[in-house]
Enzyme design. Structure first.
Site, PDB file in Angstrom:
ATOM      1  N   LYS A  32       0.837  -1.201   0.000  1.00  9.17           N
ATOM      2  CA  LYS A  32       0.000   0.000   0.000  1.00  9.17           C
ATOM      3  C   LYS A  32       0.873   1.252   0.000  1.00  9.17           C
ATOM      4  O   LYS A  32       0.678   2.165  -0.817  1.00  9.17           O
ATOM      5  CB  LYS A  32      -0.888  -0.025   1.247  1.00  9.17           C
ATOM      6  CG  LYS A  32      -2.096   0.869   1.192  1.00  9.17           C
ATOM      7  CD  LYS A  32      -2.928   0.743   2.475  1.00  9.17           C
ATOM      8  CE  LYS A  32      -3.799  -0.495   2.479  1.00  9.17           C
ATOM      9  NZ  LYS A  32      -4.417  -0.734   3.803  1.00  9.17           N
ATOM     10  N   ARG A 102      -3.401   3.286   8.494  1.00 12.45           N
ATOM     11  CA  ARG A 102      -3.705   2.067   7.736  1.00 12.45           C
ATOM     12  C   ARG A 102      -2.525   1.107   7.781  1.00 12.45           C
ATOM     13  O   ARG A 102      -1.391   1.510   7.616  1.00 12.45           O
ATOM     14  CB  ARG A 102      -3.984   2.431   6.268  1.00 12.45           C
ATOM     15  CG  ARG A 102      -4.694   3.749   6.100  1.00 12.45           C
ATOM     16  CD  ARG A 102      -4.709   4.231   4.652  1.00 12.45           C
ATOM     17  NE  ARG A 102      -5.411   3.349   3.743  1.00 12.45           N
ATOM     18  CZ  ARG A 102      -5.445   3.538   2.428  1.00 12.45           C
ATOM     19  NH1 ARG A 102      -4.806   4.553   1.873  1.00 12.45           N
ATOM     20  NH2 ARG A 102      -6.111   2.707   1.660  1.00 12.45           N
ATOM     21  N   GLY A 111      -8.162  -6.867   5.189  1.00 12.42           N
ATOM     22  CA  GLY A 111      -8.960  -6.772   6.404  1.00 12.42           C
ATOM     23  C   GLY A 111      -8.307  -7.260   7.676  1.00 12.42           C
ATOM     24  O   GLY A 111      -8.995  -7.567   8.641  1.00 12.42           O
ATOM     25  N   MET A 113      -6.314  -5.601   9.781  1.00 15.61           N
ATOM     26  CA  MET A 113      -6.561  -4.656  10.862  1.00 15.61           C
ATOM     27  C   MET A 113      -7.481  -3.577  10.333  1.00 15.61           C
ATOM     28  O   MET A 113      -7.288  -3.077   9.227  1.00 15.61           O
ATOM     29  CB  MET A 113      -5.293  -3.993  11.360  1.00 15.61           C
ATOM     30  CG  MET A 113      -5.567  -3.247  12.672  1.00 15.61           C
ATOM     31  SD  MET A 113      -4.397  -1.973  13.115  1.00 15.61           S
ATOM     32  CE  MET A 113      -5.108  -0.546  12.369  1.00 15.61           C
ATOM     33  N   ARG A 346      -3.316  -1.685  -6.236  1.00  9.18           N
ATOM     34  CA  ARG A 346      -2.468  -2.871  -6.122  1.00  9.18           C
ATOM     35  C   ARG A 346      -2.835  -3.805  -7.262  1.00  9.18           C
ATOM     36  O   ARG A 346      -3.898  -3.674  -7.859  1.00  9.18           O
ATOM     37  CB  ARG A 346      -2.677  -3.560  -4.772  1.00  9.18           C
ATOM     38  CG  ARG A 346      -4.104  -4.036  -4.596  1.00  9.18           C
ATOM     39  CD  ARG A 346      -4.314  -4.672  -3.241  1.00  9.18           C
ATOM     40  NE  ARG A 346      -5.744  -4.733  -2.968  1.00  9.18           N
ATOM     41  CZ  ARG A 346      -6.294  -4.793  -1.765  1.00  9.18           C
ATOM     42  NH1 ARG A 346      -5.536  -4.784  -0.705  1.00  9.18           N
ATOM     43  NH2 ARG A 346      -7.585  -4.856  -1.611  1.00  9.18           N
ATOM     44  N   HIS A 468     -15.557  -9.303   1.521  1.00  8.91           N
ATOM     45  CA  HIS A 468     -14.494 -10.189   2.006  1.00  8.91           C
ATOM     46  C   HIS A 468     -14.625 -11.584   1.405  1.00  8.91           C
ATOM     47  O   HIS A 468     -13.677 -12.158   0.867  1.00  8.91           O
ATOM     48  CB  HIS A 468     -14.547 -10.250   3.533  1.00  8.91           C
ATOM     49  CG  HIS A 468     -13.500 -11.136   4.133  1.00  8.91           C
ATOM     50  ND1 HIS A 468     -13.766 -12.437   4.507  1.00  8.91           N
ATOM     51  CD2 HIS A 468     -12.194 -10.927   4.389  1.00  8.91           C
ATOM     52  CE1 HIS A 468     -12.673 -12.974   4.989  1.00  8.91           C
ATOM     53  NE2 HIS A 468     -11.697 -12.087   4.933  1.00  8.91           N
ATOM     54  N   SER A 778      13.982 -42.999 -12.120  1.00  5.96           N
ATOM     55  CA  SER A 778      12.822 -42.180 -11.808  1.00  5.96           C
ATOM     56  C   SER A 778      12.833 -41.938 -10.304  1.00  5.96           C
ATOM     57  O   SER A 778      12.836 -42.897  -9.521  1.00  5.96           O
ATOM     58  CB  SER A 778      11.542 -42.900 -12.234  1.00  5.96           C
ATOM     59  OG  SER A 778      10.440 -42.130 -11.827  1.00  5.96           O
ATOM     60  N   CYS A 845       8.577 -39.045 -10.213  1.00  5.93           N
ATOM     61  CA  CYS A 845       7.203 -39.535 -10.269  1.00  5.93           C
ATOM     62  C   CYS A 845       6.479 -39.413  -8.933  1.00  5.93           C
ATOM     63  O   CYS A 845       5.378 -39.905  -8.773  1.00  5.93           O
ATOM     64  CB  CYS A 845       7.179 -40.976 -10.755  1.00  5.93           C
ATOM     65  SG  CYS A 845       8.024 -42.116  -9.666  1.00  5.93           S
ATOM     66  N   TYR A 865      12.105 -35.093 -17.199  1.00  2.00           N
ATOM     67  CA  TYR A 865      10.653 -34.936 -17.129  1.00  2.00           C
ATOM     68  C   TYR A 865      10.157 -34.969 -15.697  1.00  2.00           C
ATOM     69  O   TYR A 865      10.851 -35.423 -14.785  1.00  2.00           O
ATOM     70  CB  TYR A 865       9.947 -36.030 -17.947  1.00  2.00           C
ATOM     71  CG  TYR A 865      10.078 -37.420 -17.370  1.00  2.00           C
ATOM     72  CD1 TYR A 865       9.183 -37.868 -16.404  1.00  2.00           C
ATOM     73  CD2 TYR A 865      11.102 -38.271 -17.785  1.00  2.00           C
ATOM     74  CE1 TYR A 865       9.309 -39.133 -15.860  1.00  2.00           C
ATOM     75  CE2 TYR A 865      11.228 -39.544 -17.235  1.00  2.00           C
ATOM     76  CZ  TYR A 865      10.339 -39.973 -16.268  1.00  2.00           C
ATOM     77  OH  TYR A 865      10.456 -41.208 -15.721  1.00  2.00           O
TER      78      TYR A 865
HETATM   79  P1  ADP Z   1      -7.899  -2.259   3.764  1.00  4.67           P
HETATM   80  O1  ADP Z   1      -6.492  -2.672   3.719  1.00  4.67           O
HETATM   81  O2  ADP Z   1      -8.710  -3.104   4.672  1.00  4.67           O
HETATM   82  O3  ADP Z   1      -8.488  -2.022   2.432  1.00  4.67           O
HETATM   83  P2  ADP Z   1      -7.510   0.559   3.959  1.00  4.67           P
HETATM   84  O4  ADP Z   1      -6.348   1.033   4.736  1.00  4.67           O
HETATM   85  O5  ADP Z   1      -7.336   0.545   2.509  1.00  4.67           O
HETATM   86  O6  ADP Z   1      -7.913  -0.861   4.514  1.00  4.67           O
HETATM   87  O7  ADP Z   1      -8.696   1.488   4.381  1.00  4.67           O
HETATM   88  C1  ADP Z   1     -10.021   1.128   4.644  1.00  4.67           C
HETATM   89  C2  ADP Z   1     -10.971   2.113   3.988  1.00  4.67           C
HETATM   90  O8  ADP Z   1     -10.736   3.441   4.422  1.00  4.67           O
HETATM   91  C3  ADP Z   1     -10.803   2.124   2.497  1.00  4.67           C
HETATM   92  O9  ADP Z   1     -12.049   2.177   1.884  1.00  4.67           O
HETATM   93  C4  ADP Z   1     -10.013   3.361   2.245  1.00  4.67           C
HETATM   94  O10 ADP Z   1     -10.270   3.877   0.974  1.00  4.67           O
HETATM   95  C5  ADP Z   1     -10.505   4.295   3.346  1.00  4.67           C
HETATM   96  N1  ADP Z   1      -9.481   5.282   3.670  1.00  4.67           N
HETATM   97  C6  ADP Z   1      -8.236   5.016   4.091  1.00  4.67           C
HETATM   98  N2  ADP Z   1      -7.516   6.140   4.244  1.00  4.67           N
HETATM   99  C7  ADP Z   1      -8.350   7.169   3.901  1.00  4.67           C
HETATM  100  C8  ADP Z   1      -8.169   8.581   3.811  1.00  4.67           C
HETATM  101  N3  ADP Z   1      -7.020   9.152   4.114  1.00  4.67           N
HETATM  102  N4  ADP Z   1      -9.224   9.299   3.429  1.00  4.67           N
HETATM  103  C9  ADP Z   1     -10.397   8.706   3.107  1.00  4.67           C
HETATM  104  N5  ADP Z   1     -10.620   7.387   3.170  1.00  4.67           N
HETATM  105  C10 ADP Z   1      -9.602   6.600   3.545  1.00  4.67           C
HETATM  106 MG    MG Z   2      -7.779  -0.964   1.082  1.00  6.16          MG
HETATM  107 MG    MG Z   3      -6.203  -2.764   6.412  1.00 11.83          MG
END
Ligand code: ADP
Ligand code: MG
Ligand code: MG
Length: 889
Positions: A32, A102, A111, A113, A346, A468, A778, A845, A865
């Site tokens: 990220k 984040r 998801g 954290m 990503r 999810h 083999s 094998c 092989y």
């Molecule tokens: P995950 O890894 O679970 O996707 P994220 O870190 O991407 O978690 O964030 C969860 C949500 O919060 C996402 O929808 C993301 O776009 C939103 N978000 C994260 N940072 C910001 C920010 N600075 N402003 C607005 N929304 C944010």
């Molecule tokens: Mg995200």
């Molecule tokens: Mg996260």
């Protein structure tokens, strides 16, 4: 490599002021963080912020879970730059800076954290936010969200407590939905939340933004080792990471009104691969609302009706991102008052089918070349294209019978049939007990992953294509129907209700992940075909690989299927499997129970024509390609009945006394049958067994040649440990070949090689001596692994899980070849064998022949092989090409 904290740069800024990170720094900044920096660099609208490195997470754990000294100084410095760039200030009563915190490791762990949004709000800043946005309700709404999220994620205050308080306020203001609560209600709610926080945490909600930030950073680091994250890495086989990075990013708001919104999208369809922008958005909502499935989002195709310019801008960004990353991107975006911001990109997870289509399309579009395309498709994911689907006829009939219950979202393709399991734990338990189950949930969460992994399929009643359940299922190629809203789930009562009908945990449903259909009963499935883009990719793979791919097959039907999948021969035919069919087992048992040569020969005589017929079938199915036939291998005891009743029946059939059967079975009993009387040792003791099998093989070969069928036979002698053993049995084999030719007065040419398995460590150690006696080697890596580790492969379940959990072993050595240890024996075997016979044909094998990592090793040590089960043949072809391309660089 312990680094001293002082010497390490701990945070990397991204924004207009400067951008310090690069896309190549995923290990250090997490996926990220690296991509936020990268998107900033290429001029995309990314809210500025900074990334704390994964190294710091490593240090945190080295320092007995304390933030390393100097970190907060660097954080304060970066906050300072951020304040300057945004013109906002932390905790300010006029224009407060708010940030999100984040997590993000080098490998995506969705998801793991919950992100903390709106950090920086306190009693003063909330007034500032209200003034700055001219929107008081929004400000207090943001504040209560922060207290809730921070309380839950950082301070461990149960989310339930906040919910209860919210319900009270809603009741008081007669509001049904969250957004119907008026301003006064929101202000009261903030007070109530602060009280709850204090009551359950023991200290008041921190008013100092830096204190909030410090605690949140620590919470992210803590989340790295929480059980569900550890479990996720285990299931996904993610190892060798330093930890997670922490992204601190200035907030943008998608929830300030109807000119705001938020969404997630893929630059192409991740389920089918179709080159069409694919995603969902919600008007007037904040980040997680889309993923959490709180309201049902709209498809991005509908966006022009709401805001044409934003839709256009998004499409431009989509093209730009694909050109930049040369791969499908999975993006998050937010629109604040008509302005678009990018929050994440990503490489998009995709199904095997999508991976194949996307690779082919991108070659056509000249975004990537063939070699890149071949390397981009995870070989193991082809399994999904080799999965069954419902037979159209059976499905049509079921639908005509009114068996279609409802249609949800086609979240992850495939066909799954099973009984209903209502919790992940139940799915795990019942699957282990041998049942096929569908995991039925309102929505899944990361705690459900082991149940999702084991279930035949997943059915959810809420949540969209990017929920999810959908994302995780696609990653694994697990069949999933999501958001089937008509399905009412009663978890406690273990039943569901759909369209007025009730189904319990004992009812069987069929779900189609490619269409979203949910049907009653078991619908017939069919095997897939190799065609279209799949065939194209296979063609490319064949162009670049040097390893040949054979199959392990014991029947003409399996051989034929494997041939359709591209198998270039049979690497292992286990003759013993042929003896279990029908009444053959009786003849086999008569042979084993015989206590004198004459009786044994009589029984063998009955077996001979059956074996000959099997071999004719195999040689015919594989005409023109080599067929390796292994002589009888397992301990004889395995063929015998062990309970008194079955022994009695056998006695009757063979016309002997029950006591005789019982005694012979007892006589044949061994303490360690795997190390006992089996493999070539059987042929040493009972030469007549070898004689019968070789006779059947040679007669079959002659029959084929006479019918102009090109039979290429390789007779393989198992479990050899010494050159003398092999010499004796080879001579016997050759004598039988000559005798049969003579008896049949056959003067034509037969293609018969005599070789051996290398599966006992001693055979590898003396492969130069053994090589003198063998036309081919083999590597039987199942037994070789068993004997090298001293792990009984039938008993590993009792201890191997502990070895994996304690990281004593990175993976199950029976699934992926232990390159470090067992691999040395393979390499030695090849080298020593070829030292006496230049170019000695060598293959593998064991089960490892279908495992991409093991295939890479086989390529590296110069095997000719690999051989694997029929449906893994395409995987092996692709993996072999990837190995060749990776080592050619
Ligand atoms: P995950 O890894 O679970 O996707 P994220 O870190 O991407 O978690 O964030 C969860 C949500 O919060 C996402 O929808 C993301 O776009 C939103 N978000 C994260 N940072 C910001 C920010 N600075 N402003 C607005 N929304 C944010
Ligand atoms: Mg995200
Ligand atoms: Mg996260």
């Amino acid at each position: 490599m312990a680094k001293t904290a002082g010497a390490t740069k701990m945070a990397y800024y991204f924004g207009k002021t400067k951008t310090e990170g690069k896309s190549t720094q995923k290990q250090l900044l997490g996926g990220k963080g690296a991509n936020l920096a990268d998107m900033t660099s290429i001029g995309l609208p990314v809210p500025p912020g900074f990334t704390i490195t994964t190294e710091v997470c490593g240090l945190y754990y080295q320092h007995k879970q304390k933030l390393p000294p100097g970190l907060m100084d660097e954080v304060r410095k970066n906050v300072g730059i951020l304040e300057k760039e945004t013109g906002k200030k932390f905790g300010d009563s006029k224009s407060p800076l708010l940030v999100s915190v984040r997590s993000g490791a080098a490998a995506s762990m969705p998801g793991m954290m919950n992100t903390i949004l709106n950090l920086g709000l306190n009693d003063e800043a909330v007034v500032g936010l209200a003034n700055a946005t001219q929107n008081e309700r929004f400000a207090y709404d943001s504040y209560r969200r922060l207290i809730n999220m921070f309380g839950d994620v950082v301070s461990g205050v149960d989310h339930e407590h906040f919910e209860v308080a919210f319900d009270k306020i809603k009741a008081k203001y007669k509001a049904k939905l969250d957004n119907e609560v008026p301003l006064e209600g929101m202000i009261e709610l903030c007070e109530a939340y602060k009280d709850i926080y204090k009551k359950h945490f023991g200290k008041p909600f921190p008013q100092d933004p830096l204190e909030q930030l410090e605690a949140s950073i620590e919470a992210v680091f803590k989340s790295w080792m929480q059980p569900r994250a550890v479990k996720y890495r285990q299931v996904e086989n993610i190892t060798g990471l330093m930890g997670t990075a922490v992204n601190v990013q200035s907030m943008v708001f998608g929830n300030m009104g109807d000119d705001c919104g938020t969404g997630v999208a893929f630059t192409r369809n991740p389920s089918t691969g179709e080159n069409k922008f694919y995603g969902e958005f919600l008007v007037n909502a904040q980040g997680e609302d889309v993923v959490a499935g709180i309201r049902t989002p709209l498809p991005v195709a509908e966006m022009p009706k709401w805001n044409k310019a934003i839709h256009k801008a998004l499409l431009e960004i989509k093209d730009l991102l694909e050109k930049h990353y040369k791969d499908v991107q999975d993006i998050e975006f937010t629109i604040e008052r008509g302005v678009l911001f990018m929050l994440q990109t990503r490489n998009g997870k995709r199904t095997g089918a999508a991976a194949v289509k996307i690779a082919c399309d991108m070659v056509k579009e000249k975004l990537i070349d063939e070699k890149t395309a071949v390397q981009r498709i995870p070989a193991g994911d082809l399994t999904q294209l080799l999965l069954p689907s419902f037979t159209p006829a059976a499905k049509a009939a079921a639908k005509k019978d009114g068996k279609l219950l409802t249609v949800g979202l086609p979240a992850s393709p495939g066909a799954a049939v099973g009984k209903l399991a209502f919790t992940a734990a139940e799915a795990v338990e019942r699957t282990h007990a041998g049942e096929k189950v569908l995991l039925v949930r309102k929505e899944t969460n990361p705690e459900d992953i082991d149940g999702m992994h084991l279930a035949a399929g997943i059915l959810t009643s809420t949540g969209g294509m990017t929920s999810h359940a959908a994302v995780v299922a696609r990653g694994w190629g697990r069949c999933c129907v999501a958001g089937a809203g008509e399905v009412q789930i009663d978890e406690k009562g273990r039943k569901i209700k759909v369209g007025g009908k009730t189904f319990t945990h004992n009812d069987v449903l069929s779900i189609d992940g490619s269409t979203g259909e949910v049907m009653v009963g078991e619908i017939a499935t069919q095997e897939p075909k190799l065609s279209g883009d799949f065939a194209t990719v296979m063609g490319w793979a064949d162009k670049y690989r040097t390893l040949k791919v054979r199959t392990n097959a014991d029947t003409p039907a399996d051989a034929k299927r494997a041939r359709e999948f591209g198998a270039e021969g049979i690497g292992l035919c286990r003759t013993e499997h042929m003896f279990f069919e029908g009444d053959r087992i009786v003849a086999m048992r008569a042979m084993i129970l015989a206590d004198n040569l004459e009786d044994r020969k009589k029984a063998l005589k009955n077996l001979l024509p059956l074996q000959r017929k099997d071999f004719v079938g195999l040689f015919t199915a594989m005409k023109g390609l080599p067929v390796t036939i292994r002589l009888l291998d397992p301990p004889l005891h395995e063929f015998l009945p062990h309970d008194a009743k079955a022994q009695g029946e056998l006695a009757k059939e063979l016309n002997v006394s029950p006591a005789f059967v019982k005694n012979r079975v007892a006589q044949l009993h061994e303490q360690n049958p795997m190390l006992g009387h089996r493999g070539c040792r059987l042929a040493v003791t009972y030469p007549e067994i070898l004689e019968t099998q070789v006779t059947a093989i040679v007669e079959a070969a002659i029959a084929c040649v006479e019918k102009k069928i090109d039979a290429q036979v390789e007779i393989m002698i198992p479990l050899v440990g010494t050159a003398a053993e092999l010499k004796m049995l080879r001579d016997q084999t050759q004598a039988v070949i000559d005798a049969v030719k003579e008896a049949k007065k056959f003067t034509g040419k037969l293609n018969i090689l005599i070789g051996t398995m290398i599966e006992i460590p001693r055979a590898a150690l003396t492969a130069d001596q053994i090589g003198e006696q063998a036309d081919f080697f083999s590597f039987g890596t199942n037994d070789l692994t068993q004997m090298t580790f001293g792990f009984s492969r039938d008993d590993i379940n009792t201890f191997l899980p502990d070895y994996i959990n304690n990281e004593l072993l990175a993976q199950d050595p029976f699934q992926s070849l232990d390159v470090t240890g067992v691999g040395q024996l393979v390499e030695m075997g090849v080298t020593k064998g070829r030292s006496v016979k230049k170019g000695l044909k060598c293959g593998i094998c064991g089960e490892h022949g279908g495992d991409p990592a093991s295939i890479k090793f086989c390529h590296t040590v110069g095997l000719d092989y690999v051989s694997c089960s029929p449906f893994r043949v395409p995987i092996a072809r692709l993996a072999a090409a990837q190995a060749a391309l990776a080592t050619a660089k």
